[in-house]
Design an enzyme around this catalytic site. Structure first.
Site, PDB file in Angstrom:
ATOM      1  N   LYS A   1       0.799  -1.410  -0.018  1.00 37.84           N
ATOM      2  CA  LYS A   1      -0.058  -0.175  -0.002  1.00 37.84           C
ATOM      3  C   LYS A   1       0.973   1.115  -0.104  1.00 37.84           C
ATOM      4  CE  LYS A   1      -4.030  -2.215   0.528  1.00 37.84           C
ATOM      5  NZ  LYS A   1      -3.671  -3.474   0.325  1.00 37.84           N
TER       6      LYS A   1
HETATM    7  C1  LIG Z   1      -3.947  -4.835  -0.397  1.00 39.41           C
HETATM    8  C2  LIG Z   1      -3.034  -5.872  -0.281  1.00 39.41           C
HETATM    9  C3  LIG Z   1      -3.275  -6.810  -1.398  1.00 39.41           C
HETATM   10  C4  LIG Z   1      -4.414  -6.964  -2.288  1.00 39.41           C
HETATM   11  O1  LIG Z   1      -4.385  -5.745  -2.876  1.00 39.41           O
HETATM   12  P1  LIG Z   1      -5.603  -5.238  -4.439  1.00 39.41           P
HETATM   13  O2  LIG Z   1      -4.856  -3.972  -4.896  1.00 39.41           O
HETATM   14  O3  LIG Z   1      -6.558  -4.992  -3.181  1.00 39.41           O
HETATM   15  O4  LIG Z   1      -5.886  -6.417  -5.048  1.00 39.41           O
HETATM   16  C5  LIG Z   1      -2.451  -7.993  -1.281  1.00 39.41           C
HETATM   17  N1  LIG Z   1      -1.428  -8.037  -0.499  1.00 39.41           N
HETATM   18  C6  LIG Z   1      -1.292  -7.262   0.657  1.00 39.41           C
HETATM   19  C7  LIG Z   1      -0.382  -7.370   1.657  1.00 39.41           C
HETATM   20  C8  LIG Z   1      -2.121  -6.284   0.681  1.00 39.41           C
HETATM   21  O5  LIG Z   1      -1.851  -5.180   1.710  1.00 39.41           O
END
Ligand SMILES: *Cc1c(COP(=O)(O)O)cnc(C)c1O
Length: 500
Positions: free
Chosen positions: A113
């Protein structure tokens, strides 16, 4: 270039406006009105460039109403010196000639993120200036763990903004809770909600939808905004690392320029993998985008059948950031694959809202399957895979990344495709350490241990260092102690803004 809504019923706006608004007024998501492309010649010139330089070039193609200086300032603010713990920002680690890992967790909160939430505050404050916004922007976030901390780190001390994060009191891990309640910054607030994630999320949504409340805030020169993953300002920065990883592999002579690669992406809200789709649409040589799901495998079902059906039990897994039944960003893909048919997208999204289900036509389904492939992994597969990858490659992966490794093995077995492949690694193995420790050290070793004892044990056993963002968390001062009942979120927002 302008941005239009996936549901086809709003006037085109510039990118700054799309980023400031977050969601289109007709309920759709903002998308670029036309395709952007980069040819191999241009790509060739980018080989050897650093992450920030690639980011400037890619972002400038989409954010045409930002000046090059503005884009450069945003990029420096996000990925400049000292922000990430690796100089490549998103380094590529090669396990062998055919299999590479794109590490997206070198930012301050140790999960992917950060790649977007480090730059969004800069894009957003510039957007506010450029659109003549006078009010102060108040970001409200409901989080199940990762997003809250990443948004706090991104927005802390950013002038012209305040951020208030709500997390479920019983719903986040010990590490996640401490990461949030020890957050420093002069414009940050963190509030525990007595309830689960849905309670926090519906409370925040209610505040956004309360016209009278928003009007009262406007009188005091506050404007509410959101940092969630449907904002174009969160999606477009993610396109960058598909390019940067490809360029890195060419630079390291692991790939010939123009040679296709597959990307495997552990998927929840479909944001990360959709950024890969845009990179491919722009001309990056991507063969397949492999969508890796956990037991909440709505997307696997959709990609296999063309039917999206959220009428099923929500399962709690050891890859919690992928525990999602409505993958909001899929709406953008539907728009792109129907050649921008807003009326059609509106119909499907209406059916999803009313019945929890829709089915795309055969042409759209075929287009999905030409590009995407999907499978899912259970919790047991995930633990097995963490142990296997550690033993085979001496490489430690978190639970989300392990889902991707497992699904890639299925892909290879079922298709025989030997195209070189990049697996997106979305979190540091230390972030979801209970499961990782269980997989690597054995179940007996983790029983009754605190998450902090496990961080140490895992580090000692593997020789991998605990990232700075997770170290000594239990010794940091607790700065946020507010708690609210689940129906008290609006009052909490008002109190915080009143007192400040
Ligand atoms: C948010 C997240 C995901 C999923 O990503 P998307 O963009 O929502 O598909 C996968 N792994 C981690 C560790 C995340 O924080």
């Amino acid at each position: 270039m302008h941005y239009i809504s996936t549901r086809g019923q709003t006037e085109p706006v510039v990118s700054a406006q799309a980023i400031k608004q977050g969601i289109a007024p007709d309920g759709g998501l903002f998308v670029p009105e036309r395709k952007v492309s980069v040819d191999l010649n241009q790509l060739h010139k980018m080989v050897g460039a650093g992450y920030a330089e690639v980011a400037e070039q890619i972002l400038s193609l989409y954010l045409v109403d930002y000046t090059p200086e503005e884009v450069a300032q945003c990029v420096q603010g996000a990925y400049g010196e000292g922000k990430f713990d690796h100089r490549d920002i998103a380094p590529v680690y090669s396990l062998n000639e055919n299999l590479h890992v794109l590490e997206l967790w070198h930012g301050p909160t140790c999960a992917f993120k950060d790649m977007a939430l480090q730059i969004l505050p800069h894009l957003l404050t510039k957007a506010a200036q450029k659109t003549g916004e006078k009010d102060e922007i108040v970001i409200l976030v409901a989080t199940s763990g990762d997003t809250g901390k990443a948004a706090l780190e991104g927005f802390k001390d950013v002038p012209g903004t305040k951020i208030i994060v709500f997390f479920p009191q019983e719903g986040v891990s010990q590490v996640q809770r401490l990461q949030m309640i020890t957050q420093a910054g002069n414009n940050v607030w963190v509030v525990a909600v007595q309830g689960n994630f849905d309670d926090a999320q519906s409370g925040v949504k209610q505040v956004f939808g309360d016209l009278e409340f928003n009007q009262r805030l406007a009188q005091r020169h506050y404007k509410l905004s959101s940092a969630n993953s449907i904002n174009w300002g969160r999606l477009v920065p993610q396109v960058v690392y598909y390019f940067s990883s490809y360029l890195k592999l060419v630079e390291k002579k692991q790939l010939a320029m123009g040679e296709p690669v597959n990307f495997v992406v552990p998927t929840g809200n479909f944001g990360n993998i959709l950024a890969g789709y845009y990179a491919r649409q722009m001309g990056l040589p991507v063969k397949r985008l492999i969508c890796a799901a956990n037991a909440n495998n709505v997307l696997t079902h959709f990609i296999g059948t063309g039917i999206y059906d959220r009428n099923r039990e929500f399962l709690k897994t050891i890859s919690p950031s992928m525990d999602i039944l409505i993958s909001s960003n899929l709406e953008r893909l539907l728009f792109e694959l129907t050649d921008g048919d807003g009326a059609q997208v509106r119909k499907w999204m209406g059916q999803l809202k009313d019945t929890g289900k829709y089915q795309v036509d055969d042409i759209t389904k075929q287009r999905v399957q030409d590009i995407f492939w999907s499978a899912h992994a259970s919790d047991r597969d995930t633990l097995e895979t963490i142990a296997e990858v550690w033993h085979r490659h001496n490489y430690l992966v978190d639970t989300h990344t392990a889902v991707a490794f497992r699904v890639y093995n299925d892909y290879k077995e079922q298709t025989g495709d030997t195209t070189k492949t990049v697996i997106a690694s979305t979190a540091s193995p230390f972030k979801f350490n209970t499961s990782v420790a269980e997989a690597v050290l054995g179940k007996e070793k983790v029983i009754d241990k605190s998450e902090f004892a496990l961080l140490d044990a895992l580090s000692k056993h593997t020789g991998w260092q605990i990232p700075a963002g997770l170290r000594n968390l239990d010794q940091k001062e607790i700065l946020h102690k507010k708690i609210t009942a689940k129906d008290g979120i609006g009052t909490a927002v008002a109190d915080i803004l009143e007192a400040d």
